[in-house]
Design an enzyme around this catalytic site. Structure first.
Site, PDB file in Angstrom:
ATOM      1  N   LYS A  24       0.531  -0.377   1.656  1.00 11.71           N
ATOM      2  CA  LYS A  24       1.449  -0.994   0.698  1.00 11.71           C
ATOM      3  C   LYS A  24       2.889  -0.750   1.138  1.00 11.71           C
ATOM      4  O   LYS A  24       3.184   0.247   1.796  1.00 11.71           O
ATOM      5  CB  LYS A  24       1.226  -0.396  -0.695  1.00 11.71           C
ATOM      6  CG  LYS A  24      -0.137  -0.770  -1.229  1.00 11.71           C
ATOM      7  CD  LYS A  24      -0.389  -0.215  -2.605  1.00 11.71           C
ATOM      8  CE  LYS A  24      -1.740  -0.763  -3.073  1.00 11.71           C
ATOM      9  NZ  LYS A  24      -2.244  -0.138  -4.248  1.00 11.71           N
ATOM     10  N   HIS A  50       2.218   1.053  -5.473  1.00 13.38           N
ATOM     11  CA  HIS A  50       3.571   0.745  -5.039  1.00 13.38           C
ATOM     12  C   HIS A  50       4.582   1.674  -5.715  1.00 13.38           C
ATOM     13  O   HIS A  50       5.575   2.055  -5.120  1.00 13.38           O
ATOM     14  CB  HIS A  50       3.913  -0.722  -5.350  1.00 13.38           C
ATOM     15  CG  HIS A  50       3.187  -1.692  -4.478  1.00 13.38           C
ATOM     16  ND1 HIS A  50       1.975  -2.247  -4.825  1.00 13.38           N
ATOM     17  CD2 HIS A  50       3.499  -2.200  -3.260  1.00 13.38           C
ATOM     18  CE1 HIS A  50       1.582  -3.060  -3.854  1.00 13.38           C
ATOM     19  NE2 HIS A  50       2.480  -3.055  -2.899  1.00 13.38           N
ATOM     20  N   SER A  91       2.910  -6.742  -5.359  1.00 10.94           N
ATOM     21  CA  SER A  91       2.723  -5.542  -6.165  1.00 10.94           C
ATOM     22  C   SER A  91       2.455  -5.977  -7.599  1.00 10.94           C
ATOM     23  O   SER A  91       3.198  -6.788  -8.149  1.00 10.94           O
ATOM     24  CB  SER A  91       3.983  -4.679  -6.121  1.00 10.94           C
ATOM     25  OG  SER A  91       4.020  -3.797  -7.227  1.00 10.94           O
ATOM     26  N   GLY A  93       2.747  -4.099 -10.226  1.00 12.89           N
ATOM     27  CA  GLY A  93       3.794  -3.526 -11.073  1.00 12.89           C
ATOM     28  C   GLY A  93       5.176  -4.115 -10.849  1.00 12.89           C
ATOM     29  O   GLY A  93       5.934  -4.327 -11.798  1.00 12.89           O
TER      30      GLY A  93
END
Length: 122
Positions: A24, A50, A91, A93
């Site tokens: 990531k 992340h 991601s 989030g």
């Protein structure tokens, strides 16, 4: 303060990613007091989320009096034996980083690599 912030900012590497594998990454905008902002790339295999990457980066930058915000994330596939890096995904989030920006940063750091990106994939 602006001069110190500028010096602290220039000391922050544009790119820090693992040397091999798929992991990531986050694209982070870093700011110092009164200094122009700059975007940096951080990608590591140890990060489960992340947010782990962003939080560690934010902590490191705060020690130098710098603030930051996460612009998004994705994944990096780094194959040094083929001299290839591929940027893709997003991601959950933070949303999708601007992979074009990330790719430009990586090209500056790895000029002899073939670096590609795609919005597809996770």
């Amino acid at each position: 303060a602006a001069v110190m912030a500028g010096e602290a900012l220039s000391g922050v590497p544009d790119v820090q990613i693992d040397g091999d594998g798929v992991f990531k990454y986050v694209l982070v905008r870093v700011r110092g007091a009164g200094a122009p902002a700059k975007d940096i790339v951080r990608g590591h295999g140890w990060a489960e989320y992340h947010a782990d990457l962003f939080e560690r980066t934010a902590e490191e930058l705060a020690q130098h009096g710098l603030s930051c915000e996460c612009l998004g994330g994705g994944r990096v596939s780094h194959r040094p034996e083929e001299r290839k890096i591929h940027v893709y995904g997003y991601s959950v989030g933070f949303g999708r980083a601007d992979h074009a920006v990330t790719t430009e940063k990586l090209k500056a750091e790895y000029p002899d690599y073939e670096i590609t990106w795609a919005d597809e994939g996770y």
